[in-house]
Structures are given as C-alpha cells and as structure tokens.
Scaffold this active site. Structure first.
Site, short mmCIF file in Angstrom:
data_model
loop_
_atom_site.label_atom_id
_atom_site.label_comp_id
_atom_site.label_asym_id
_atom_site.label_seq_id
_atom_site.Cartn_x
_atom_site.Cartn_y
_atom_site.Cartn_z
N ASP A 52 0.84 -1.20 0.00
CA ASP A 52 0.00 0.00 0.00
C ASP A 52 0.87 1.25 0.00
O ASP A 52 0.62 2.21 -0.75
CB ASP A 52 -0.92 -0.03 1.22
CG ASP A 52 -1.81 1.20 1.31
OD1 ASP A 52 -2.58 1.44 0.37
OD2 ASP A 52 -1.73 1.92 2.32
N GLU A 124 -2.08 -5.42 -3.52
CA GLU A 124 -1.14 -4.59 -2.76
C GLU A 124 -0.06 -5.45 -2.13
O GLU A 124 1.12 -5.06 -2.08
CB GLU A 124 -1.89 -3.79 -1.71
CG GLU A 124 -2.76 -2.68 -2.29
CD GLU A 124 -3.57 -1.92 -1.27
OE1 GLU A 124 -4.11 -0.85 -1.62
OE2 GLU A 124 -3.68 -2.40 -0.12
#
Length: 232
Positions: A52, A124
C-alpha cells in the site's frame, strides 16, 4: 491445505505481471488469504501494508512528474483517485489475480476469489512482495504498466475524498491531525464489517463502518467533517 506447486504459481504470476519471483516463499505469502492462516503459515496482510505504501509513493512520484503545474491539493486528490480500492480491484481482475489467491474452500465457495476487499489486499501484497524480492525496478515496471495511462488521462482534478478534506480542514485551522483507530472487525470473511474511530483533539471521536478498513476510515472522516462543520 494441499501442498502448493510454487514453481507453477510463480510461472502464472510471471504470465500475469511480467515479473519473475526469485523468493517463492515470499510469493506464497503474498497470495495466501487469512482463511488459510495458521501459526506456522503467514498470510498477505503484512505485505499488503508494505505494498500500500509502495503503490502510494510510486503513484505520487508519477503524478509529480506528469503534472508540474498542479499544487499539493490537486496532486493529492489525483493520487487518491488512482489508488482507491475500485481502481486496484479493476487492475487485479484484469490480470486474473483472484484465481491465483490461495484460500480455504469455504472462502472460495462464498465468492472470495472475486471479493473486492480480497483482490485489493492481494494486489497490494503482491506489489509489496515485488519490492522485497526485486527492489524498485520490479514494482515500478508493474505499477507504471497499469497506472501510467490512467494517470495521463486525468485531465481534471477529482473531488476531495472525506479523509483528504478532513485533513486539509484541520491543517487550515492549526488543529491536531486526525487519528484513526481500528475498533473492530466482524462478520464472515467473505463479507466483513470494519469499524474505525477517528478522533481530533478537543473535538471528540466518531465511528464509521465499511466493508474494508479504508472504506470505514472514509465513512468516519465524512461523519467527523459533518460534526465539526456544524460546530457554532
């Protein structure tokens, strides 16, 4: 859980992403859903945390170079639009990631392989694994391939999301930055409900819920904005 053919999995990921993993255990971790978590087996949650941040940083740099005349607020809103869950999920689906995620039979039967939260988390995590396995060139190539065209076509500045709006509101008044805290996670794995509390010093706290932690944070920010803008 049946033994996983790591080499076969790595080949499928190479075909989907163009990146050849060297550390197959790291790849396995990136694709392991929490429904298969055991004390001796890691899942993708830690790598998701890393990915992320990597995605946000890389898209930030991309936008900085693409839009030299944009101010910080414009760049922030564009970045938020590019890395929001729906965009990540769309890219995950485009490379067929759902079928490669390792999860329990029950989770898959309940539609886990196409669950938006799962797809977002897994992609992610995969980006985080690329970073750990191959460094900047590994993840930058993948991110640029899938996000650059989207960024180039952003001829407008998207509206502010609630978190960004709240942050700019408190900064403009010299208040302490909002603090977000995950309060609970309930419901079945295929349909979780997250509760997140946002607090601002001397202005109390507000609780928001959503089907992912990020959505719950946005809902909490929206409710906090409503609360503080209604203050006399």
């Amino acid at each position: 859980m049946h033994p996983v053919d790591k080499k076969s999995l790595a080949l499928k990921i190479y075909e989907a992403t163009g990146y050849q993993f060297r550390d197959l255990d790291l790849l396995l971790e990136a694709l392991t859903h929490p429904s298969l978590s055991y004390k001796s087996a890691a899942n993708y949650e830690r790598l998701e945390f890393l990915g992320d941040a990597v995605l946000s940083m890389t898209v930030s740099e991309m936008l900085y170079r693409l839009f030299p005349d944009d101010d910080e607020g414009c760049l922030t809103r564009k970045r938020t639009a590019l890395v929001r869950g729906s965009e990540v999920v769309e890219i995950a689906r485009s490379i067929g990631l759902g079928e490669l995620i390792l999860m329990s039979g029950g989770e898959r039967t309940c539609g886990g392989s196409d669950n938006p939260g799962t797809l977002e988390n897994a992609l992610e995590a995969l980006i985080g694994a690329m970073y750990m396995d191959g460094g900047p060139e590994a993840y930058r190539s993948f991110i640029h391939k899938h996000w650059l065209a989207r960024a180039q076509h952003m001829s407008y500045t998207p509206p502010q999301d609630p978190k960004t709006a709240l942050q700019e509101w408190v900064q403009g008044r010299g208040w302490a930055m909002p603090l977000y805290k995950l309060v609970s996670k309930s419901g079945p794995e295929h349909k979780p409900v997250f509760a997140v509390e946002v607090s601002i010093q001397e202005h109390g706290n507000v609780l928001g819920t959503g089907s992912s932690k990020k959505l719950a944070e946005q809902e909490a920010a929206k409710l906090m904005l409503k609360k503080i803008t209604e203050l006399p």
